[in-house]
Design an enzyme around this catalytic site. Structure first.
Site, PDB file in Angstrom:
ATOM      1  CB  CYS B  33      -0.600   0.143   1.331  1.00  0.00           C
ATOM      2  SG  CYS B  33      -2.311  -1.217   0.762  1.00  0.00           S
ATOM      3  CB  CYS B 102      -0.914  10.191   6.600  1.00  0.00           C
ATOM      4  SG  CYS B 102      -0.558   9.174   4.887  1.00  0.00           S
TER       5      CYS B 102
END
Lengths: 402, 142
Positions: B33, B102
């Site tokens: 990812c 994030c």
């Protein structure tokens, strides 16, 4: 003064001064509609004709085979959809590749939703399609092959003449998306047996918002934009006169400077590739070396770091590049081109593309070779992925030693 | 595209590194990812005395780990646990929608590190939220 080194010429170019100078009169003074009959509009008709002639000369076509569009994406959509629907009675099969621009891929997906079947040819580790794969994919229902002239991300120049020859022999139309190639590589639509070719003005120092679809005389194609009788009834909309003038001037200059610029950029390109690969461990060049690579394209993967990180660090250092990482794509998947040449996700995420152009100097190249390895080293030092990779390599080398 | 705060923490990430004798370590994300965060904590008298991290990922991943390290340093373990991904994003003056993921990684890495510490000290691990519970539009499920 802060450095400003543009290394994203494949994204877009500036408009050259000579080009801009020729364009300017057609915004304000000579603003007439080329379709109007009075003498005021005569000049607008004639400059469009001149642009057609300039383009035809560079790609070796007839001027009446040049059709102006709004850009590369429209040209690609027109070619794919226009050929498909006009030749439906003959067949419903189209062949393209996995590494095409999204204008081709998404137009192909649209056709798949509308009763057509599409073969997406795979590519090898350097991005080349295999000619045998192409031959094997052709069926009696194949009406169109669309393979890009040169890849925008990794610079691979496809075997266009071979593809053209096969298609002509089989009586299948051959379209090539030459957006990255026009003005940068020699192109001859006759000897290469190209039936349709897309180009975009802003990739060779012309303006944005104008492109061309070359359609060989006799090719059966439906319109994409219906309306008035412009472009001999094939593409409606009042002509973008200044844009057309700019594209014509830009391609003329590009044609004159082609050989010189190819040799100059190849030397700079190879200097960056060798400089970076020599200085940075575990760096990988994406795309081929040598004459089958676009003269201005460099694409390198730095496993262990994310491409977007490198992009912003280079931005801080005054260098503007692009990346094939997921972070930049607006999805969480890295570039389809990098995955198609067989890169793992973790390698694809760490890719940086640098594309050179008219204002790129040897000093710029030396500067990049100096700063980029330091940036990679700094970000790798804080990357848990990089320490995993080092551990793996240490284990492998220990095993080998035993 | 990013706030000044994000760019500041990206350019000069605080508390970068590893702690060799950490009391808890939490690693989340995956190379497929494009992001991995590894957080190390040192706990003394129930206080996060020191925190360090290593991060692989885009600018917002690096900035999220940097600001999160500042947010939890000196806090009690309970206070550190309660710092959510939203708090991380707010402390950065916001993240683009595509990058909220994030901030989730930062929350998860801290939770993992705290539970790692709790297990080592024979304490029951607390219940961690899953990524999907926190953020729905995350497409990388590999």
């Amino acid at each position: 003064m802060k450095r400003s080194i543009y290394m994203d010429y494949a994204a877009t170019t500036f408009v050259r001064q000579d080009v801009l100078d020729e364009m300017l009169p057609y915004f304000k003074d000579n603003f007439g509609n080329p379709s109007s009959l009075y003498s005021f509009s005569e000049v607008n008709k004639s400059v469009i004709k001149l642009a057609r002639q300039r383009i035809a000369r560079v790609i070796n076509s007839d001027e009446n085979e040049i059709y102006f569009t709004s850009g590369g994406s429209e040209s690609d959509n027109w070619a794919i959809k226009g050929i498909a629907f006009a030749n439906r009675a003959k067949g419903n099969h189209i062949i393209t590749s996995q590494i095409e621009h999204h204008a081709i891929l998404n137009a192909s997906k649209f056709l798949e939703r509308n009763g057509f079947s599409v073969t997406y040819l795979p590519v090898d580790s350097d991005g080349f399609i295999n000619i045998e794969d192409l031959k094997n994919a052709i069926t009696e229902k194949t009406i169109l092959v669309s393979i890009m002239f040169a890849n925008n991300e990794i610079g691979t120049i496809e075997p266009i003449s071979e593809i053209g020859k096969i298609c002509r022999e089989k009586g299948i139309y051959f379209h090539t998306d030459a957006v990255q190639a026009v003005g940068h590589l020699p192109i001859d639509v006759k000897s290469m047996n190209i039936d349709l070719l897309s180009m975009s003005g802003h990739k060779f120092y012309g303006p944005k918002g104008v492109g061309v679809l070359y359609i060989r005389k006799g090719v059966k194609i439906d319109n994409l934009i219906d309306g008035g009788a412009q472009e001999r009834g094939k593409r409606a909309s009042t002509e973008n006169v200044s844009g057309i003038v700019g594209l014509g001037k830009a391609i003329e200059i590009a044609g004159e400077e082609l050989d010189f610029e190819i040799n100059r950029l190849k030397a700079l390109r190879d200097k960056i590739i060798d400089g970076i690969l020599n200085k940075v461990p575990n760096a990988r060049l994406n795309g081929p070396r040598g004459d089958n690579r676009l003269p201005n394209n460099v694409n390198i993967s730095f496993v262990g770091v994310e491409g977007e990180t490198l992009l912003f660090d280079l931005d801080d250092a005054g260098v503007f590049v692009s990346t094939g990482s997921a972070c930049a794509s607006g999805s969480l998947e890295p570039s389809h081109v990098l995955l198609s040449i067989g890169l793992s996700h973790e390698v694809a995420h760490g890719s940086v593309r640098m594309t050179l152009g008219l204002n790129t100097t040897e000093e710029d190249v030396d500067y990049v070779i100096d700063v980029l390895p330091k940036i990679v080293e700094r970000r790798r030092a804080m990357s848990p992925l990089w320490s995993q990779i080092l551990d793996r390599e240490e284990k492998i080398s220990c095993t080998v030693r035993k | 595209m990013y706030s000044e705060k994000v760019m500041d923490h990206f350019r000069n990430p605080r508390n970068v590194g590893a702690i060799s004798d950490a009391d808890g370590i939490g690693e989340v994300g995956n190379p497929r990812c494009g992001d991995i965060m590894k957080v190390y904590i040192k706990v003394k008298d129930n206080i996060i005395e020191d925190v360090k991290y290593e991060t692989y990922g885009c600018a917002s991943a690096i900035a999220s780990s940097s600001i999160a390290s500042e947010l939890i340093k000196g806090k009690t373990v309970e206070e550190a646990w309660d710092i959510t991904n939203k708090a991380v994003a707010e402390a950065l003056d916001g993240l683009p929608p595509m990058k909220m993921h994030c901030s989730v990684l930062a929350e998860e890495a801290i939770h993992k590190a705290i539970n790692d510490y709790r297990k080592a000290n024979n304490l029951e691990p607390w219940k961690e939220r899953t990524h999907a519970e926190v953020i729905k539009d995350h497409q990388c499920n590999n």
